[in-house]
Motif scaffolding. Structure first.
Motif, PDB file in Angstrom:
ATOM      1  N   VAL A   1       0.842  -1.207   0.000  1.00  0.00           N
ATOM      2  CA  VAL A   1       0.000   0.000   0.000  1.00  0.00           C
ATOM      3  C   VAL A   1       0.871   1.248   0.000  1.00  0.00           C
ATOM      4  CG1 VAL A   1      -1.636   1.352   1.374  1.00  0.00           C
ATOM      5  CG2 VAL A   1      -2.009  -1.098   1.065  1.00  0.00           C
ATOM      6  N   GLY A   2       1.918   1.249   0.815  1.00  0.00           N
ATOM      7  CA  GLY A   2       2.809   2.402   0.849  1.00  0.00           C
ATOM      8  C   GLY A   2       3.425   2.671  -0.504  1.00  0.00           C
ATOM      9  N   TYR A   3       3.942   1.640  -1.127  1.00  0.00           N
ATOM     10  CA  TYR A   3       4.600   1.791  -2.431  1.00  0.00           C
ATOM     11  C   TYR A   3       3.618   2.266  -3.497  1.00  0.00           C
ATOM     12  CZ  TYR A   3       6.909   0.492  -6.788  1.00  0.00           C
ATOM     13  OH  TYR A   3       7.427   0.507  -8.053  1.00  0.00           O
ATOM     14  N   LEU A   4       2.442   1.628  -3.580  1.00  0.00           N
ATOM     15  CA  LEU A   4       1.469   1.966  -4.623  1.00  0.00           C
ATOM     16  C   LEU A   4       0.883   3.365  -4.454  1.00  0.00           C
ATOM     17  CD1 LEU A   4      -0.434  -1.431  -4.908  1.00  0.00           C
ATOM     18  CD2 LEU A   4       1.189  -0.451  -6.547  1.00  0.00           C
ATOM     19  N   ASN A   5       0.946   3.900  -3.245  1.00  0.00           N
ATOM     20  CA  ASN A   5       0.423   5.249  -2.993  1.00  0.00           C
ATOM     21  C   ASN A   5       1.542   6.266  -2.781  1.00  0.00           C
ATOM     22  OD1 ASN A   5      -2.752   4.947  -2.606  1.00  0.00           O
ATOM     23  ND2 ASN A   5      -1.782   3.141  -1.708  1.00  0.00           N
ATOM     24  N   ASP A   6       2.731   5.931  -3.276  1.00  0.00           N
ATOM     25  CA  ASP A   6       3.891   6.836  -3.187  1.00  0.00           C
ATOM     26  C   ASP A   6       4.214   7.217  -1.751  1.00  0.00           C
ATOM     27  OD1 ASP A   6       4.222   6.890  -6.011  1.00  0.00           O
ATOM     28  OD2 ASP A   6       2.600   8.363  -6.154  1.00  0.00           O
ATOM     29  N   TRP A   7       3.946   6.295  -0.819  1.00  0.00           N
ATOM     30  CA  TRP A   7       4.243   6.499   0.606  1.00  0.00           C
ATOM     31  C   TRP A   7       3.578   7.758   1.157  1.00  0.00           C
ATOM     32  CZ3 TRP A   7       5.916   2.212   2.633  1.00  0.00           C
ATOM     33  CH2 TRP A   7       6.629   1.311   1.817  1.00  0.00           C
ATOM     34  N   ASP A   8       2.402   8.094   0.592  1.00  0.00           N
ATOM     35  CA  ASP A   8       1.643   9.255   1.067  1.00  0.00           C
ATOM     36  C   ASP A   8       0.170   8.880   1.104  1.00  0.00           C
ATOM     37  OD1 ASP A   8       0.627  11.706   1.766  1.00  0.00           O
ATOM     38  OD2 ASP A   8       0.993  12.649  -0.172  1.00  0.00           O
ATOM     39  N   THR A   9      -0.377   8.695   2.304  1.00  0.00           N
ATOM     40  CA  THR A   9      -1.781   8.304   2.438  1.00  0.00           C
ATOM     41  C   THR A   9      -2.649   9.422   3.005  1.00  0.00           C
ATOM     42  OG1 THR A   9      -1.349   7.364   4.634  1.00  0.00           O
ATOM     43  CG2 THR A   9      -1.148   5.877   2.756  1.00  0.00           C
ATOM     44  N   LYS A  10      -2.093  10.594   3.155  1.00  0.00           N
ATOM     45  CA  LYS A  10      -2.856  11.710   3.736  1.00  0.00           C
ATOM     46  C   LYS A  10      -3.911  12.215   2.758  1.00  0.00           C
ATOM     47  CE  LYS A  10       0.878  13.219   6.771  1.00  0.00           C
ATOM     48  NZ  LYS A  10       1.852  14.296   7.106  1.00  0.00           N
ATOM     49  N   GLY A  11      -5.086  12.517   3.304  1.00  0.00           N
ATOM     50  CA  GLY A  11      -6.156  13.097   2.505  1.00  0.00           C
ATOM     51  C   GLY A  11      -6.857  12.117   1.594  1.00  0.00           C
ATOM     52  N   LYS A  12      -6.612  10.825   1.751  1.00  0.00           N
ATOM     53  CA  LYS A  12      -7.242   9.829   0.890  1.00  0.00           C
ATOM     54  C   LYS A  12      -8.308   9.077   1.668  1.00  0.00           C
ATOM     55  CE  LYS A  12      -3.177   9.222  -2.018  1.00  0.00           C
ATOM     56  NZ  LYS A  12      -2.190   8.292  -2.580  1.00  0.00           N
ATOM     57  N   GLU A  13      -9.552   9.257   1.218  1.00  0.00           N
ATOM     58  CA  GLU A  13     -10.645   8.513   1.843  1.00  0.00           C
ATOM     59  C   GLU A  13     -11.860   8.596   0.950  1.00  0.00           C
ATOM     60  OE1 GLU A  13     -13.184  10.916   5.246  1.00  0.00           O
ATOM     61  OE2 GLU A  13     -11.390   9.899   5.893  1.00  0.00           O
ATOM     62  N   VAL A  14     -12.670   7.538   0.962  1.00  0.00           N
ATOM     63  CA  VAL A  14     -13.896   7.516   0.170  1.00  0.00           C
ATOM     64  C   VAL A  14     -15.006   8.220   0.939  1.00  0.00           C
ATOM     65  CG1 VAL A  14     -13.288   5.436  -1.109  1.00  0.00           C
ATOM     66  CG2 VAL A  14     -14.482   5.239   1.074  1.00  0.00           C
ATOM     67  N   ASP A  15     -16.123   8.510   0.245  1.00  0.00           N
ATOM     68  CA  ASP A  15     -17.196   9.284   0.864  1.00  0.00           C
ATOM     69  C   ASP A  15     -17.974   8.517   1.917  1.00  0.00           C
ATOM     70  OD1 ASP A  15     -16.574  11.473  -0.689  1.00  0.00           O
ATOM     71  OD2 ASP A  15     -17.922  10.852  -2.309  1.00  0.00           O
TER      72      ASP A  15
END
Length: 201
Positions: free
Chosen positions: A171-185
């Motif tokens: 998950v870290g790699y596929l999201n460029d090690w940035d998970t901030k601000g990502k969420e579904v409605d």
């Protein structure tokens, strides 16, 4: 070789009492899960790009409950066997070392979810789970020498940690090690067949 460190070790009474030993990891694991706001956690989980073979979010609760229970059983079994008056001096030593390792790995385990989902620090979370897997692997080896059944009871947990490490790093790699601000409605449906991730059509 690790050593017994009383300040980093749960009280002996926790290991000696089967109910306390089994229920403690289940209780604290559940508490950390709920304190991380499960609905928000699922929203974030569904919005992230996922590696292959990722399970639906509904699977994690039951799986972790079983694994925490097995972990607690292994702790009680190893401690009861190793600290028995008829056990060898080596078994006593290994059991005490294992108790310290157990406490450390439990702390690392409980730290992962807040790091990944609350702080949104996938790099630190992945480092944490790699360290956790290493400590749990060594603990499995030590407790297996004290009591083979205790060692085998740790194997499903160790296997799941390996899989969880793959998921965390993936998950870290596929999201460029940035998970901030990502969420579904909205949170996912409770039906597994309706589970859709952001990278699915």
């Amino acid at each position: 070789m690790t050593t017994f460190i009383p300040a980093l070790t749960l009280p002996a009474a926790v290991f000696a009492q089967p109910a306390a030993s089994i229920l403690l990891p289940v209780a604290v694991g559940t508490a950390v899960g709920f304190s991380s706001r499960p609905t928000d956690t699922q929203k974030s989980y569904m919005a992230l790009k996922q590696p292959p073979f990722r399970p639906p979010p509904q699977a994690f609760g039951p799986v972790w409950t079983i694994l925490y229970g097995l972990m607690g059983y292994a702790a009680h079994r190893a401690y009861s066997t190793g600290m028995h008056p008829l056990s060898s001096t080596e078994q006593h030593l290994l059991t005490k070392q294992g108790a310290t390792l157990y406490t450390i790995q439990l702390g690392l385990n409980l730290l992962w979810m807040p790091l990944f989902f609350v702080a949104k620090r996938p790099i630190e979370a992945t480092v944490d789970i790699v360290a956790l897997t290493g400590v749990a692997g060594y603990l499995t080896y030590i407790w297996g020498k004290v009591d083979p059944i205790a060692g085998w009871a740790m194997v499903p947990y160790l296997g799941w940690l390996g899989f969880a490490t793959y998921l965390s790093a993936g998950v870290g790699y596929l999201n460029d090690w940035d998970t901030k601000g990502k969420e579904v409605d909205s949170p996912p449906s409770t039906k597994t067949t309706d589970t859709k991730f952001v990278d699915e059509k």
